[in-house]
Design a protein around this motif. Structure first.
Motif, PDB file in Angstrom:
ATOM      1  N   VAL A  53       0.860  -1.194   0.000  1.00  0.00           N
ATOM      2  CA  VAL A  53       0.000   0.000   0.000  1.00  0.00           C
ATOM      3  C   VAL A  53       0.892   1.238   0.000  1.00  0.00           C
ATOM      4  O   VAL A  53       1.631   1.497   0.953  1.00  0.00           O
ATOM      5  N   ARG A  54       0.822   1.976  -1.100  1.00  0.00           N
ATOM      6  CA  ARG A  54       1.599   3.209  -1.222  1.00  0.00           C
ATOM      7  C   ARG A  54       0.820   4.391  -0.651  1.00  0.00           C
ATOM      8  O   ARG A  54      -0.408   4.335  -0.558  1.00  0.00           O
ATOM      9  N   THR A  55       1.535   5.431  -0.269  1.00  0.00           N
ATOM     10  CA  THR A  55       0.910   6.629   0.286  1.00  0.00           C
ATOM     11  C   THR A  55       1.346   7.846  -0.517  1.00  0.00           C
ATOM     12  O   THR A  55       2.534   8.007  -0.813  1.00  0.00           O
ATOM     13  N   GLU A  56       0.392   8.688  -0.858  1.00  0.00           N
ATOM     14  CA  GLU A  56       0.679   9.924  -1.581  1.00  0.00           C
ATOM     15  C   GLU A  56       0.041  11.095  -0.837  1.00  0.00           C
ATOM     16  O   GLU A  56      -1.166  11.088  -0.579  1.00  0.00           O
ATOM     17  N   PHE A  57       0.873  12.075  -0.483  1.00  0.00           N
ATOM     18  CA  PHE A  57       0.379  13.283   0.175  1.00  0.00           C
ATOM     19  C   PHE A  57       0.309  14.410  -0.843  1.00  0.00           C
ATOM     20  O   PHE A  57       1.285  14.680  -1.544  1.00  0.00           O
ATOM     21  N   ARG A  58      -0.831  15.059  -0.916  1.00  0.00           N
ATOM     22  CA  ARG A  58      -1.031  16.166  -1.844  1.00  0.00           C
ATOM     23  C   ARG A  58      -1.432  17.433  -1.078  1.00  0.00           C
ATOM     24  O   ARG A  58      -1.919  17.371   0.044  1.00  0.00           O
ATOM     25  N   GLY A  59      -1.250  18.566  -1.746  1.00  0.00           N
ATOM     26  CA  GLY A  59      -1.699  19.831  -1.184  1.00  0.00           C
ATOM     27  C   GLY A  59      -0.927  20.295   0.030  1.00  0.00           C
ATOM     28  O   GLY A  59      -1.445  21.100   0.812  1.00  0.00           O
ATOM     29  N   LEU A  60       0.295  19.813   0.191  1.00  0.00           N
ATOM     30  CA  LEU A  60       1.065  20.189   1.382  1.00  0.00           C
ATOM     31  C   LEU A  60       1.346  21.686   1.426  1.00  0.00           C
ATOM     32  O   LEU A  60       1.603  22.243   2.496  1.00  0.00           O
ATOM     33  N   GLU A  61       1.287  22.335   0.265  1.00  0.00           N
ATOM     34  CA  GLU A  61       1.493  23.783   0.239  1.00  0.00           C
ATOM     35  C   GLU A  61       0.344  24.530   0.918  1.00  0.00           C
ATOM     36  O   GLU A  61       0.468  25.715   1.242  1.00  0.00           O
ATOM     37  N   ASN A  62      -0.763  23.837   1.165  1.00  0.00           N
ATOM     38  CA  ASN A  62      -1.907  24.471   1.838  1.00  0.00           C
ATOM     39  C   ASN A  62      -1.776  24.482   3.351  1.00  0.00           C
ATOM     40  O   ASN A  62      -2.576  25.140   4.032  1.00  0.00           O
ATOM     41  N   ILE A  63      -0.796  23.756   3.876  1.00  0.00           N
ATOM     42  CA  ILE A  63      -0.629  23.688   5.331  1.00  0.00           C
ATOM     43  C   ILE A  63      -0.016  24.994   5.836  1.00  0.00           C
ATOM     44  O   ILE A  63       1.108  25.339   5.464  1.00  0.00           O
ATOM     45  N   PRO A  64      -0.728  25.743   6.689  1.00  0.00           N
ATOM     46  CA  PRO A  64      -0.199  27.018   7.173  1.00  0.00           C
ATOM     47  C   PRO A  64       0.791  26.822   8.318  1.00  0.00           C
ATOM     48  O   PRO A  64       0.826  25.760   8.947  1.00  0.00           O
ATOM     49  N   ASP A  65       1.593  27.822   8.555  1.00  0.00           N
ATOM     50  CA  ASP A  65       2.485  27.800   9.711  1.00  0.00           C
ATOM     51  C   ASP A  65       1.680  28.096  10.972  1.00  0.00           C
ATOM     52  O   ASP A  65       0.638  28.746  10.930  1.00  0.00           O
ATOM     53  N   GLY A  66       2.195  27.633  12.102  1.00  0.00           N
ATOM     54  CA  GLY A  66       1.582  27.970  13.379  1.00  0.00           C
ATOM     55  C   GLY A  66       0.359  27.142  13.704  1.00  0.00           C
ATOM     56  O   GLY A  66       0.090  26.096  13.094  1.00  0.00           O
ATOM     57  N   PRO A  67      -0.428  27.600  14.682  1.00  0.00           N
ATOM     58  CA  PRO A  67      -1.591  26.833  15.129  1.00  0.00           C
ATOM     59  C   PRO A  67      -2.662  26.740  14.052  1.00  0.00           C
ATOM     60  O   PRO A  67      -2.922  27.699  13.328  1.00  0.00           O
ATOM     61  N   VAL A  68      -3.261  25.567  13.949  1.00  0.00           N
ATOM     62  CA  VAL A  68      -4.306  25.346  12.940  1.00  0.00           C
ATOM     63  C   VAL A  68      -5.183  24.184  13.394  1.00  0.00           C
ATOM     64  O   VAL A  68      -4.716  23.250  14.053  1.00  0.00           O
ATOM     65  N   LEU A  69      -6.456  24.267  13.074  1.00  0.00           N
ATOM     66  CA  LEU A  69      -7.384  23.175  13.311  1.00  0.00           C
ATOM     67  C   LEU A  69      -7.392  22.296  12.068  1.00  0.00           C
ATOM     68  O   LEU A  69      -7.750  22.748  10.978  1.00  0.00           O
TER      69      LEU A  69
END
Length: 245
Positions: A53-69
């Motif tokens: 089972v391979r894993t692919e992460f997408r949209g990592l550029e959407n992760i903001p710095d600092g606290p986030v829900l």
């Protein structure tokens, strides 16, 4: 056979990490986080080499710095460890009973996970909002599964009010996360066939929106993206899912 081997390797891997890291129980919590993320990455690797089972992460550029829900779809056990690898100082919202499990509970408390005691009813939600706000003030990323439990691919979504309460109390952006893990790792089972798990971080929802509007936006972001990811791997490497009605 692959399911059995992976199960033994998965839990053996956790036990090995937990025992080797016992000295860190006396260290600051942040010292433990790299080990927690390393365990997650190792588990992803075991999933690949044993089950295929391979894993692919997408949209990592959407992760903001600092606290986030972080509000993520929940289809299998995969996201309970894999999502932690994407963040600097994550805290999962989990059941309070997990704190009482021998040894495992030590690490739940040490990593300062955000526990909710569902037996307290409305008061539990108020305590959850207060704990979440404290986590955000410490700069942490809070990971919650808005449906409160694992939901199989294709089943109707039922988002709980807790995520909206946390969003309102925390006044931080929310990162919706879609995934399709339930196709190759069914709920309450172990993976036993090759496939592809895609985890996609979607554009953030800004803070400050009315709670009901936020909940509509969250579900409107996660559900179509999840359906798209499921459709994308419908026949990936032999993994088949019944066509939608």
């Amino acid at each position: 056979m692959r399911r059995m081997i992976f199960t033994l390797a998965f839990f053996g891997n956790w036990i090995l990490f937990a025992i080797a890291s016992i000295p860190l129980l006396a260290a600051p919590r942040r010292w433990c986080m790299p080990v927690f993320r390393a365990w997650g990455r190792c588990s992803i690797w075991l999933l690949k080499v044993i089950v295929g089972v391979r894993t692919e992460f997408r949209g990592l550029e959407n992760i903001p710095d600092g606290p986030v829900l972080v509000a993520a779809k929940h289809q299998s056990a995969f996201e309970t460890f894999a999502l932690a690898t994407l963040f600097d100082d994550p805290s999962y919202v989990l059941k309070a009973e997990l704190k009482r499990i021998p040894f495992f509970g030590l690490w739940v408390r040490k990593l300062d996970m955000t526990a909710i005691d569902r037996s307290k009813g409305v008061r539990a939600l108020k305590e959850l909002a207060a704990d979440a706000k404290s986590a955000f003030e410490s700069g942490r990323q809070l990971i919650i599964f808005p449906e409160g439990t694992r939901v199989a691919p294709g089943e109707p979504a039922q988002y709980k009010p807790g995520v909206g309460l946390i969003y309102e109390a925390g006044d931080v952006p929310c990162l919706p996360v879609a995934l399709n893990s339930g196709v190759v790792w069914p709920s309450r089972q172990r993976p036993n066939k090759p496939g592809l798990i895609i985890v996609e971080a979607l554009p953030v929802i800004p803070p400050g929106l009315p709670r009901k509007q936020f909940q509509r936006m969250l579900e409107g972001a996660i559900e179509p993206a999840t359906a798209r990811l499921i459709e994308e791997i419908r026949t990936d490497r032999g993994t088949r899912l019944p066509a939608a009605d």
